[in-house]
Design a protein around this motif. Structure first.
Motif, PDB file in Angstrom:
ATOM      1  N   PHE A 109      21.451  34.572  42.387  1.00 21.44           N
ATOM      2  CA  PHE A 109      22.847  34.992  42.312  1.00 21.44           C
ATOM      3  C   PHE A 109      23.787  33.815  42.543  1.00 21.44           C
ATOM      4  O   PHE A 109      24.894  33.762  41.985  1.00 21.44           O
ATOM      5  CB  PHE A 109      23.130  36.094  43.340  1.00 21.44           C
ATOM      6  N   PHE A 110      23.362  32.865  43.352  1.00 16.97           N
ATOM      7  CA  PHE A 110      24.218  31.732  43.712  1.00 16.97           C
ATOM      8  C   PHE A 110      24.171  30.610  42.673  1.00 16.97           C
ATOM      9  O   PHE A 110      24.890  29.626  42.788  1.00 16.97           O
ATOM     10  CB  PHE A 110      23.807  31.204  45.086  1.00 16.97           C
ATOM     11  N   ARG A 112      25.427  29.780  39.556  1.00 16.18           N
ATOM     12  CA  ARG A 112      26.468  30.305  38.681  1.00 16.18           C
ATOM     13  C   ARG A 112      26.260  29.986  37.208  1.00 16.18           C
ATOM     14  O   ARG A 112      26.636  30.758  36.339  1.00 16.18           O
ATOM     15  CB  ARG A 112      27.838  29.765  39.114  1.00 16.18           C
ATOM     16  N   GLU A 122      28.779  25.988  43.917  1.00 24.05           N
ATOM     17  CA  GLU A 122      28.346  27.266  43.348  1.00 24.05           C
ATOM     18  C   GLU A 122      28.143  28.299  44.454  1.00 24.05           C
ATOM     19  O   GLU A 122      28.483  29.479  44.281  1.00 24.05           O
ATOM     20  CB  GLU A 122      27.056  27.081  42.560  1.00 24.05           C
ATOM     21  N   THR A 123      27.571  27.878  45.554  1.00 28.26           N
ATOM     22  CA  THR A 123      27.390  28.789  46.690  1.00 28.26           C
ATOM     23  C   THR A 123      28.740  29.238  47.226  1.00 28.26           C
ATOM     24  O   THR A 123      28.935  30.422  47.546  1.00 28.26           O
ATOM     25  CB  THR A 123      26.576  28.106  47.801  1.00 28.26           C
ATOM     26  N   GLN A 125      31.568  29.480  45.515  1.00 27.36           N
ATOM     27  CA  GLN A 125      32.122  30.435  44.551  1.00 27.36           C
ATOM     28  C   GLN A 125      31.444  31.802  44.672  1.00 27.36           C
ATOM     29  O   GLN A 125      32.108  32.843  44.582  1.00 27.36           O
ATOM     30  CB  GLN A 125      31.953  29.893  43.128  1.00 27.36           C
ATOM     31  N   SER A 126      30.149  31.794  44.894  1.00 32.01           N
ATOM     32  CA  SER A 126      29.398  33.047  45.002  1.00 32.01           C
ATOM     33  C   SER A 126      29.787  33.822  46.256  1.00 32.01           C
ATOM     34  O   SER A 126      29.946  35.057  46.212  1.00 32.01           O
ATOM     35  CB  SER A 126      27.899  32.755  45.008  1.00 32.01           C
ATOM     36  N   ALA A 129      32.995  35.390  45.767  1.00 31.98           N
ATOM     37  CA  ALA A 129      32.903  36.503  44.818  1.00 31.98           C
ATOM     38  C   ALA A 129      32.456  37.798  45.484  1.00 31.98           C
ATOM     39  O   ALA A 129      32.765  38.885  44.985  1.00 31.98           O
ATOM     40  CB  ALA A 129      31.943  36.146  43.687  1.00 31.98           C
ATOM     41  N   SER A 141      28.478  27.476  53.067  1.00 26.07           N
ATOM     42  CA  SER A 141      27.896  26.728  51.945  1.00 26.07           C
ATOM     43  C   SER A 141      27.343  25.386  52.417  1.00 26.07           C
ATOM     44  O   SER A 141      26.216  25.012  52.059  1.00 26.07           O
ATOM     45  CB  SER A 141      28.956  26.495  50.864  1.00 26.07           C
ATOM     46  N   PHE A 263      24.400  41.714  45.761  1.00 25.27           N
ATOM     47  CA  PHE A 263      25.437  40.722  45.492  1.00 25.27           C
ATOM     48  C   PHE A 263      26.125  40.993  44.152  1.00 25.27           C
ATOM     49  O   PHE A 263      27.338  40.835  44.023  1.00 25.27           O
ATOM     50  CB  PHE A 263      24.839  39.313  45.502  1.00 25.27           C
ATOM     51  N   GLU A 264      25.340  41.402  43.180  1.00 26.16           N
ATOM     52  CA  GLU A 264      25.904  41.719  41.865  1.00 26.16           C
ATOM     53  C   GLU A 264      26.838  42.920  41.962  1.00 26.16           C
ATOM     54  O   GLU A 264      27.913  42.933  41.347  1.00 26.16           O
ATOM     55  CB  GLU A 264      24.777  41.980  40.872  1.00 26.16           C
ATOM     56  N   GLN A 267      30.057  41.878  43.745  1.00 25.15           N
ATOM     57  CA  GLN A 267      30.884  41.070  42.859  1.00 25.15           C
ATOM     58  C   GLN A 267      31.645  41.943  41.878  1.00 25.15           C
ATOM     59  O   GLN A 267      32.848  41.742  41.661  1.00 25.15           O
ATOM     60  CB  GLN A 267      30.008  40.074  42.092  1.00 25.15           C
TER      61      GLN A 267
END
Length: 273
Positions: A109-110, A112, A122-123, A125-126, A129, A141, A263-264, A267
């Protein structure tokens, strides 16, 4: 009395009590019956099946689910690509594992851009999110990448960009955790179930904040300071972003965190609001 009569065994009612008493116990161990009453009877007649020891009070305080094998097929078998439990015997339906282990799915998931390598931005941003604030997302992160970057590298050289390689994420597994992931990144159904049978005291399929603290304390391995810190960070973050209105972490929420499906969903929920 004839010789033939001597060879014929006496009827059941005439057999000594010691012989009669062996048959029910034998049948209990031979027949696979699904009721908890039979399971309890087997445990009482066969000490090797007991999950509590009278001289170890902790075994009574943190109980296991003796009926798990009736609720889920082969709960002792670690699943490579599916996070299963009695309510989800096939894992997260409709979700493509892409051939990844459950731990890899969690980490993916992390990633991106989907290149198999995760960078600190990326972490960040995740985490943003799924609802984490900027300061917490930034600090988390940096900490995660400082700890996980070197163990997951394909060679001996460290990464100046603190990258994490998903294919080697199993090398970053720490101690003092629930052991739901095994050392290869598979999902252990019995270990997952034990989280709630041992520590879900208020509600059987949820954890309060205090129960999470108790679990973290009791899962500690001796002198494993890094593992203590990592487990605390992971569970506190999960509680922060996914607790319900009453402050509980539901079983399905925790299961979804293990395979990344949570996580999805988080988000998508944040996008819609």
């Amino acid at each position: 009395m004839s010789t033939v009569a001597l060879l014929v065994p006496p009827p059941t009612a005439a057999r000594p009590p010691a012989l009669r008493s062996r048959h029910p116990a034998f049948l209990q161990r031979s027949c696979k019956l699904g009721s908890s009453r039979v399971t309890a009877a087997m445990s009482s007649s066969d000490p090797s099946l007991a999950t509590e020891a009278p001289q170890a009070a902790v075994t009574g305080e943190r109980r296991l689910n003796p009926d798990l094998q009736e609720q889920l097929a082969k709960p002792y078998l670690a699943r490579a690509m599916s996070a299963v439990d009695p309510s989800h015997p096939e894992g997260s339906k409709g979700r493509d594992s892409k051939g990844m282990s459950v731990l890899q799915q969690h980490a993916a998931f992390f990633d991106r851009n989907g290149d198999g390598v995760i960078y600190p931005w990326e972490t960040f941003q995740s985490l943003r999110a799924i609802g984490l604030g900027s300061p917490s997302a930034f600090g988390t992160s940096i900490l995660l990448h400082l700890v996980l970057t070197y163990p997951t590298q394909p060679g001996w050289m460290p990464s100046p960009l603190l990258s994490i390689h998903i294919k080697n994420i199993h090398r970053g597994k720490h101690g003092s955790d629930s052991e739901t992931y095994d050392t290869e990144g598979r999902f252990e159904p019995a270990k997952f179930d034990a989280i709630f049978s041992k520590f879900g005291k208020t509600r059987p399929n949820a954890l309060s904040e205090d129960e999470i603290k108790a679990m973290l304390k009791h899962n500690r391995n001796m002198y494993d300071f890094l593992g203590w810190a990592a487990a605390n960070l992971e569970w506190k973050l999960l509680h922060k972003v996914a607790k319900d209105k009453e402050g509980f972490l539901q079983r399905e929420i925790v299961r979804g965190a293990f395979d990344g499906s949570l996580f999805e969903r988080l988000q998508e929920s944040k996008k819609s609001t």
